[in-house]
Design a protein around this motif. Structure first.
Motif, short mmCIF file in Angstrom:
data_model
loop_
_atom_site.label_atom_id
_atom_site.label_comp_id
_atom_site.label_asym_id
_atom_site.label_seq_id
_atom_site.Cartn_x
_atom_site.Cartn_y
_atom_site.Cartn_z
N LYS A 75 49.46 34.66 48.28
CA LYS A 75 48.38 33.91 47.65
C LYS A 75 47.04 34.18 48.31
CE LYS A 75 50.96 30.05 45.73
NZ LYS A 75 51.26 28.61 45.84
N ASN A 76 47.08 34.91 49.42
CA ASN A 76 45.82 35.25 50.08
C ASN A 76 44.96 36.07 49.13
OD1 ASN A 76 43.93 36.74 51.92
ND2 ASN A 76 45.03 35.54 53.46
N HIS A 114 41.30 34.89 38.67
CA HIS A 114 42.63 35.50 38.74
C HIS A 114 43.32 35.42 37.38
CE1 HIS A 114 42.81 34.04 43.21
NE2 HIS A 114 41.97 35.03 43.04
N TYR A 152 41.67 43.03 46.90
CA TYR A 152 41.40 44.19 47.74
C TYR A 152 41.50 45.53 46.99
CZ TYR A 152 41.13 47.24 51.77
OH TYR A 152 40.74 48.23 52.66
N PHE A 161 43.17 38.36 49.52
CA PHE A 161 43.25 39.79 49.79
C PHE A 161 44.06 40.53 48.72
CE2 PHE A 161 45.22 43.46 52.01
CZ PHE A 161 44.09 44.08 52.52
N TYR A 162 45.20 39.96 48.35
CA TYR A 162 46.10 40.68 47.45
C TYR A 162 45.62 40.64 46.00
CZ TYR A 162 48.66 40.56 51.70
OH TYR A 162 48.98 40.70 53.02
N TYR A 163 44.82 39.66 45.67
CA TYR A 163 44.23 39.62 44.33
C TYR A 163 43.07 40.61 44.18
CZ TYR A 163 46.59 35.21 43.21
OH TYR A 163 47.52 34.25 42.94
#
Lengths: 461, 461, 461
Positions: free
Chosen positions: B54-55, B243, B61, B57-59
């Protein structure tokens, strides 16, 4: 141009085929899918609520691809700056990287990936193999233009092996942190390569000096390499950190370090030139030193502020190194460092190791909170003390330097054997020795019909 | 070639070092890790079920890295089309982008990222800083070849600042939607740059005219920039949308807009040429206008159908602009627009703003369902009315145009001061002024030994 | 150089505009957002625990972008190896890819994406459209330099359509596995293109032979294409496999296959050359055959060991094909295959299909565990038998070959009509026919002032 002494007709095929057959046999005997790539393991007790997004693939594959681009495009094109060595730069980079990543999978697996006698592979082992390959390519930069592809493959065999040993000592025995490889990759690769090129010293290299420089378009090709390395370095440093905040933080620290490094690179490149002109060699290389120098501390609480200071320093010492140190290394220490890896990887790598040791020694639970143990794994086992941690980081640097210099020395002497078809002093930095090289552009060919001075003389006499 | 009036020996180092020191001090005083990059915050109350995926970063980066490539490779190489300005195009692009992203972090943070006196940074601020940098690079395109690196840095200081003010007015005060920056980035950057180049008008630029064109290989280098911008534009427009469906939808709409734009670009490029030959200038630039033109509406229910219409129109007006409008702007309005940013970013940016206003005005809960408030944030506070929303979008365009033109005017006059080492009219579009430029390829060097007409004359006399 | 018979003045604009208008109308009538891109669908019953990271976007968008780079940079630059055809290689690649991906969305949607009369689009359809485009670009490689852009667009219309039919037969009727498209993309694209170029055979192509070769820098540009294709092939083969272990495993198998392939390519390239020199044609192309050859079996339990064997074989047959088979195909079968697609896509594609059939026939629940049905979808319906599965895979190859050869034959005759402005035999492999081509570099221009032999003669007489 290629007489029998440098012909690759038999040497290269034999070595490539033998190596690949050995690799295939060892892979067949030793390598297995890891938990996240194995259909049986991953889907064990699968229910409708099984979450495929927890597969390591989604955490790391984008980073892996960025690292992959750095290895093959970044390193490959960075070295195309030489006027007549573009085929070899990209091509040999391609060859030794493709070999090294396979060999590294085995060596690294052997030292820290064995499970009941088997090496488990997945995206993390792929990243680690690419990392190890990076060290070999750094060393390649020192001997660029002066070695045959066979020599390079032999160098890779030894360097990968020793890399895995050194990495094992640092990460598994000394418990060092080095996510982006300031020590394991950059310092190791640089000093290994410098020692190799020292042993392979060519007193008559000046016979090829006219080819040891760039032309206009070769510098632009090299900038492709530079820019890709620069852009993806945040992914490099964060690729194998823990999930979540460490990966995120490392990428960001690296981003700021590189930005600051770019400004100091441009500043000092203009300053050291009598006419204030910028030098492509500096821009292509020194601007990257900021990524190297936060390779250890990037995952820690270096902060953007600290990262920018480190990046600024790295760019500065790197430009000054190119300007003042490289000529001295060549004339006094007989180290012929084609790409100046000492300035891009050597000194910034050591800087990175020192910054890492200091930042680790300053760590505290107050600052890191519950995230402390996700950066410093030994916290969980209760063995963590910041000062001694800083000490182990410093020891790791010393071990790396020792291993690299010793390994480079031995490997250098092995590479000196007159059996690899190395280029003669008169044909260094020249693609034509190992490649079918096409003519120049049509436009040029037409110009060949122009009278040469000799003809003019003849005509006018 | 570089006499003291254009020497960068002191000017550039001084400015770079002062700027970076100021940046470092301000970062030290003001910048902090955000929630997702801070070990303490992210791991607060961590349990075994804490989900690192859920950080943020993963959405974001992967999108960030695509945007990063557009900024450094895309813009950088797009401008290498000039025959003797490749080093400056890629190099100055690199320098001012590295500076701008740091300065933008502070300016944007100051206007909309302050938390208890601190600027919080993470992947989203990195994307926003890259976005702001994009506007500066668009303006760079207008003055390309006619400015010193010191001038460019000074321009960046002012433009980034004003960008942040304009962005604040649009997004925070007027509540405008502009995820891909049709207004904030493209319209702003274009009209700012056009006004700067108008103020810096050079009546005698024709003295450098022979260098203000491409050669065969420089056009191929430029295509590297074009293709990367084209491919990653879907990531650009979707990088900071919400998101889930908005990010997904925006990427797809942009993909279709660009595809349609490419066909209209090829069509009109051939049509406006007397011999029906395609012009690289059009292909390199106009084919990208489709990305600009869906920068506002891309996250809305524009649909692939609508995106393709917009893309087709954008490519058409862009080619026609290059063919018919640019010469007029230069001869009548004294706007010397090296890269034709008015055709790639100016007009398509305005088109994008208008399409955004219309699409926003047509929004309805029937079409968007519960997703409405994730596109139009004001729905949650109950203040959403489609018609007035469309109006605010239109006002945002007017504000942006005003800010850009006024800001460009002031900045232009500041840049006109004779202290920056700007190139003389005879040495525009020339790397040699600010760079150590190597010779041509070996092939060429050999040709230098060929007799010149003078020698021939002497010999034959 | 462009007389009326090859002028694109009307032909190209007309065709582009008509095609795009048709596309827009059909998109308006038929295309809808899918579940993951539609605000209403995705947010239906949204609660605070709705997990946006389950959106297909996050599983596939990074892979999509890698594939996108392969299509536009990979294929585009790979074909720039010709000395005077760089604009056309990158430019026509750009044009026909932008058209094909739109047309493929409709054709593939029509055959296997209809929902109540509507075609649903999202990241998966975008990947599939790019895949289909890949097949067209493979065929482009066979006719490179010998076709007008109008011919290429007409070819794309037919090839995309037939691709969708063949894909439907294989995946939906025969239930074949072919995630990376060894059959649907590579075998189909190769044999379709080979048949087209056979029908378009030019007995007098030798008149353009002097332009049908590379120059130094064009080979470096081509290496950009090669390296990007090589690096991102793991993403290509895994892009539309199931989430989790299949995607992860496919990427890794491809990675190892390519690494092994690179070693065999270098080995055999040196071996088949009398002087042991490496040939850029082999490195640029054969090193990629390893990606083609695991396109079907990559998602299965091929293991790194098996992947390396397949990759090694693929590189070997590809180099041998370039050396020994291509000349025979041209002289005996009158197949003028500019890029040697038979060696890169044809034979390795067939190898991949065979490896896929064998690997599928060897599958068992013991090895795959509960993951079996996530590779072989028919397990769920109870219709799975490994031997018959292997048989259906083999039949799929035969169908593909038949469809490709028949389709290429018909399309070839359509393309033979003298209405498309095809280049005359004397002007093949020449950008100047369809592009405004700038002069050479300044350096060259200055050299034009050098005396020519004629002038020298005059002077000395």
């Amino acid at each position: 141009m290629a007489d029998s002494s440098t012909s690759m007709r038999l040497r290269l095929p034999l070595l490539c085929i033998i190596l690949e057959v050995i690799l295939i046999i060892l892979f067949g005997a030793l390598v297995e899918y890891d938990h996240d790539t194995h259909p049986k393991e991953w889907n064990k007790n699968r229910t409708s609520s099984t979450n495929d997004y927890k597969n390591e693939f989604y955490y790391r594959y984008p980073s892996f691809q960025d690292v992959h681009v750095m290895i093959f495009v970044g390193f490959g094109f960075l070295m195309t700056f030489l006027q007549r060595y573009g085929f070899s730069s990209v091509g040999f980079n391609f060859l030794i990287a493709a070999f090294s990543l396979q060999w590294a999978t085995l060596m690294q697996g052997f030292f820290h990936g064995m499970h009941e006698g088997k090496i488990h592979v997945g995206v993390e082992s792929m990243i680690n193999a690419d990392f190890c390959t990076g060290a070999v390519l750094i060393s390649f930069g020192a001997v660029l233009g002066k070695t045959s592809p066979v020599q390079l493959l032999v160098m890779a065999i030894f360097e990968v092996t020793l890399f895995a040993v050194n990495e094992f000592i640092l990460l598994s025995i000394l418990g060092a942190n080095d996510a982006g490889g300031s020590m394991t990759i950059h310092t190791f690769g640089a000093y290994f390569g410098l020692m190799v090129t020292r042993v392979l010293y060519r007193p008559n290299l000046n016979k090829s000096q006219h080819r040891n420089s760039s032309v206009y378009h070769s510098d632009l090709f090299a900038m492709i390499g530079t820019i890709y390395l620069w852009m993806f370095w945040p992914s490099f440093n964060s690729a194998i950190t823990h999930h979540g905040d460490p990966q995120h933080r490392t990428a960001m620290n690296t981003y700021y370090s590189l930005a600051a490094c770019t400004l100091s690179t441009f500043a000092f490149s203009a300053l050291v030139n009598p006419e204030g002109k910028l030098d492509m060699v500096h821009i292509q290389n020194a601007a990257l030193a900021g990524g190297v120098a936060v390779g250890t501390a990037g995952e820690m609480m270096l902060t953007p502020f600290g990262s920018m200071i480190v990046g600024f320093l790295a760019g500065t010492i790197s430009v000054l190194g190119y300007k003042y140190l490289t000529p001295v290394l060549e004339s006094k220490l007989k180290i012929q460092d084609t790409c100046g890896i000492h300035n891009l990887h050597g000194m910034p790598g050591i800087l990175g190791a020192v910054v890492g040791a200091v930042t680790a020694a300053l760590a505290s639970p107050e600052v890191y909170g519950e995230g402390l143990q996700r950066v410093f794994g030994e916290v969980e086992t209760g063995q963590w003390k910041p000062e001694s941690k800083g000490g182990f980081q410093a020891i790791s640097l010393a071990v790396t330097l020792g291993m690299a210099l010793f390994g480079g020395l031995v490997t250098g002497f092995i590479l000196k054997l007159p059996i690899y078809g190395a280029p003669p002093d008169t044909h260094c930095f020249e693609d034509g020795l190992y490649w079918e090289v096409p003519g120049e552009e049509e436009g040029h060919n037409e110009l060949h019909e122009v009278a040469t001075p000799n003809e003019v003389e003849k005509l006018s006499s």
